[in-house]
Design a protein around this motif. Sequence first.
Motif, PDB file in Angstrom:
ATOM      1  N   ARG A 259      19.640  27.643  16.507  1.00 13.63           N
ATOM      2  CA  ARG A 259      20.162  26.758  15.448  1.00 13.63           C
ATOM      3  C   ARG A 259      21.003  27.552  14.448  1.00 13.63           C
ATOM      4  NH1 ARG A 259      14.624  24.490  15.234  1.00 13.63           N
ATOM      5  NH2 ARG A 259      14.605  22.512  16.380  1.00 13.63           N
ATOM      6  N   ARG A 260      20.558  28.759  14.109  1.00 15.54           N
ATOM      7  CA  ARG A 260      21.314  29.594  13.173  1.00 15.54           C
ATOM      8  C   ARG A 260      22.680  29.964  13.760  1.00 15.54           C
ATOM      9  NH1 ARG A 260      18.185  32.721   9.141  1.00 15.54           N
ATOM     10  NH2 ARG A 260      16.054  31.923   9.087  1.00 15.54           N
ATOM     11  N   LEU A 261      22.700  30.270  15.065  1.00 17.15           N
ATOM     12  CA  LEU A 261      23.974  30.597  15.712  1.00 17.15           C
ATOM     13  C   LEU A 261      24.904  29.388  15.720  1.00 17.15           C
ATOM     14  CD1 LEU A 261      25.932  32.311  17.328  1.00 17.15           C
ATOM     15  CD2 LEU A 261      24.582  31.823  19.388  1.00 17.15           C
ATOM     16  N   ILE A 262      24.350  28.208  16.031  1.00 13.97           N
ATOM     17  CA  ILE A 262      25.172  26.996  16.045  1.00 13.97           C
ATOM     18  C   ILE A 262      25.717  26.687  14.652  1.00 13.97           C
ATOM     19  CG2 ILE A 262      25.063  24.481  16.317  1.00 13.97           C
ATOM     20  CD1 ILE A 262      23.116  25.009  18.677  1.00 13.97           C
TER      21      ILE A 262
ATOM     22  N   ALA B 241       7.172  32.189  20.358  1.00 17.29           N
ATOM     23  CA  ALA B 241       8.493  32.658  20.807  1.00 17.29           C
ATOM     24  C   ALA B 241       9.458  31.494  20.957  1.00 17.29           C
ATOM     25  CB  ALA B 241       8.348  33.413  22.131  1.00 17.29           C
ATOM     26  N   ARG B 242       8.947  30.334  21.368  1.00 18.42           N
ATOM     27  CA  ARG B 242       9.807  29.160  21.527  1.00 18.42           C
ATOM     28  C   ARG B 242      10.318  28.681  20.163  1.00 18.42           C
ATOM     29  NH1 ARG B 242       6.520  26.714  24.604  1.00 18.42           N
ATOM     30  NH2 ARG B 242       7.402  27.451  26.570  1.00 18.42           N
ATOM     31  N   VAL B 243       9.448  28.685  19.179  1.00 17.90           N
ATOM     32  CA  VAL B 243       9.855  28.297  17.818  1.00 17.90           C
ATOM     33  C   VAL B 243      10.936  29.257  17.301  1.00 17.90           C
ATOM     34  CG1 VAL B 243       9.098  28.152  15.416  1.00 17.90           C
ATOM     35  CG2 VAL B 243       7.700  27.137  17.230  1.00 17.90           C
TER      36      VAL B 243
ATOM     37  N   CYS C 210      26.416  28.817  12.437  1.00 18.68           N
ATOM     38  CA  CYS C 210      27.439  29.824  12.138  1.00 18.68           C
ATOM     39  C   CYS C 210      28.693  29.611  12.981  1.00 18.68           C
ATOM     40  CB  CYS C 210      26.855  31.216  12.405  1.00 18.68           C
ATOM     41  SG  CYS C 210      27.939  32.581  11.964  1.00 18.68           S
ATOM     42  N   VAL C 211      28.492  29.272  14.271  1.00 18.85           N
ATOM     43  CA  VAL C 211      29.630  29.085  15.180  1.00 18.85           C
ATOM     44  C   VAL C 211      29.408  27.766  15.954  1.00 18.85           C
ATOM     45  CG1 VAL C 211      31.127  30.212  16.872  1.00 18.85           C
ATOM     46  CG2 VAL C 211      29.553  31.588  15.513  1.00 18.85           C
ATOM     47  N   PRO C 212      29.710  26.637  15.332  1.00 14.33           N
ATOM     48  CA  PRO C 212      29.422  25.342  15.970  1.00 14.33           C
ATOM     49  C   PRO C 212      30.236  25.068  17.229  1.00 14.33           C
ATOM     50  CG  PRO C 212      30.650  25.036  13.923  1.00 14.33           C
ATOM     51  CD  PRO C 212      30.257  26.472  13.968  1.00 14.33           C
ATOM     52  N   THR C 213      31.261  25.884  17.503  1.00 12.38           N
ATOM     53  CA  THR C 213      32.075  25.685  18.713  1.00 12.38           C
ATOM     54  C   THR C 213      31.623  26.558  19.876  1.00 12.38           C
ATOM     55  OG1 THR C 213      33.665  27.338  17.907  1.00 12.38           O
ATOM     56  CG2 THR C 213      34.120  25.016  17.400  1.00 12.38           C
ATOM     57  N   ASP C 214      30.499  27.226  19.742  1.00  8.54           N
ATOM     58  CA  ASP C 214      29.991  28.105  20.801  1.00  8.54           C
ATOM     59  C   ASP C 214      29.207  27.271  21.822  1.00  8.54           C
ATOM     60  OD1 ASP C 214      28.615  29.932  22.405  1.00  8.54           O
ATOM     61  OD2 ASP C 214      28.459  31.401  20.791  1.00  8.54           O
ATOM     62  N   GLY C 215      29.847  26.974  22.954  1.00 10.15           N
ATOM     63  CA  GLY C 215      29.193  26.148  23.972  1.00 10.15           C
ATOM     64  C   GLY C 215      27.948  26.784  24.538  1.00 10.15           C
ATOM     65  N   ASN C 216      27.949  28.114  24.672  1.00  7.76           N
ATOM     66  CA  ASN C 216      26.771  28.792  25.202  1.00  7.76           C
ATOM     67  C   ASN C 216      25.590  28.672  24.246  1.00  7.76           C
ATOM     68  OD1 ASN C 216      25.538  30.356  27.298  1.00  7.76           O
ATOM     69  ND2 ASN C 216      25.660  32.139  25.956  1.00  7.76           N
ATOM     70  N   ALA C 217      25.858  28.683  22.937  1.00  7.56           N
ATOM     71  CA  ALA C 217      24.782  28.516  21.957  1.00  7.56           C
ATOM     72  C   ALA C 217      24.134  27.142  22.101  1.00  7.56           C
ATOM     73  CB  ALA C 217      25.338  28.693  20.541  1.00  7.56           C
ATOM     74  N   TRP C 218      24.959  26.108  22.262  1.00  9.42           N
ATOM     75  CA  TRP C 218      24.419  24.759  22.466  1.00  9.42           C
ATOM     76  C   TRP C 218      23.595  24.697  23.748  1.00  9.42           C
ATOM     77  CZ3 TRP C 218      24.287  20.923  19.033  1.00  9.42           C
ATOM     78  CH2 TRP C 218      25.192  20.951  17.963  1.00  9.42           C
ATOM     79  N   LEU C 219      24.068  25.381  24.795  1.00  5.31           N
ATOM     80  CA  LEU C 219      23.344  25.372  26.065  1.00  5.31           C
ATOM     81  C   LEU C 219      21.990  26.053  25.922  1.00  5.31           C
ATOM     82  CD1 LEU C 219      23.249  24.864  29.128  1.00  5.31           C
ATOM     83  CD2 LEU C 219      24.394  27.071  29.432  1.00  5.31           C
ATOM     84  N   ARG C 220      21.959  27.247  25.318  1.00  6.50           N
ATOM     85  CA  ARG C 220      20.695  27.962  25.146  1.00  6.50           C
ATOM     86  C   ARG C 220      19.719  27.148  24.294  1.00  6.50           C
ATOM     87  NH1 ARG C 220      21.245  30.803  29.472  1.00  6.50           N
ATOM     88  NH2 ARG C 220      22.964  32.265  29.425  1.00  6.50           N
ATOM     89  N   HIS C 221      20.259  26.530  23.247  1.00  4.94           N
ATOM     90  CA  HIS C 221      19.396  25.694  22.401  1.00  4.94           C
ATOM     91  C   HIS C 221      18.805  24.543  23.211  1.00  4.94           C
ATOM     92  CE1 HIS C 221      17.911  23.521  18.925  1.00  4.94           C
ATOM     93  NE2 HIS C 221      18.543  22.445  19.363  1.00  4.94           N
TER      94      HIS C 221
END
Length: 261
Positions: free
Chosen positions: A110-113, A101-103, A115-126
């Motif tokens: 990474r796929r979200l980032i 699940a972690r992988v 697609c949307v590299p300016t999404d701060g929440n995506a960077w946080l979750r990653h």
Amino acid sequence: MTVPVLFGKCIALTIAGAVAWQAADMMAATVLATPDVDLAARIEDGALMDQDALDRFDAAYPEARLDGLCDARIRRARVTIALARLDLAVAQGNLERQDGARVTALDTTRRLIACVPTDGNAWLRHAMVATSALGLTADVMESFAQADRLAPFEGWVLRGRLPFYADLASRGLEAFREPARRDFRLLVEFGMDRAGVVKAVQRWPDLFKETYLALLARMKERERRRHYAAADQVELDVGQPKRPGEIVPFLDPPGTGGVRP
């Protein structure tokens, strides 16, 4: 019909065709990913997921069918589902499932980032998932820094980031102590989640109580009373006046207590 007019009409038709194609493509993507978006919405609304339900979903709607699709809403939905799967594996104590699940969670973030590299929440979750998988590497710390830069003041991000930073700081990781206090100050200043503020102070008093008392001292009286009321709800002592039922005759000095909002 003159050549310039004909040329203009050709350009207009080309643009209209491109717009129509894009709209059709977006509609097809939305239809394709509707189950993903619906499941993510249920998870975010607090629906409890079990392993069988997630396994059936994966079998019916595999991630591979969305390969090459860059739609922020759909990619965020896949991250929500992946994190729910990881949370379930951790709750079950199943180490093999946790690793898988972690992988998956790392891959979806990474796929979200991408697609949307300016999404701060995506960077946080990653960064959160990567911390448990890789430790606090230089790349992970940079992901945290990106989250801070891209979403420094968004309240819904703060509510996820604050407990994570506070937990790391409470474990002795000094690099997260000031970011945790910074986020705590922002949460207090937003003034929209007093219950969350006092719960944070109650959970991490060594980290936040001194800061909270200083912020309370600078508040307007009406706002301070609202925080006192929230603290009363969880029986947290932040120096608020005693309530009438708490005043002990002949022991408490005259004038003890105050008006509650």
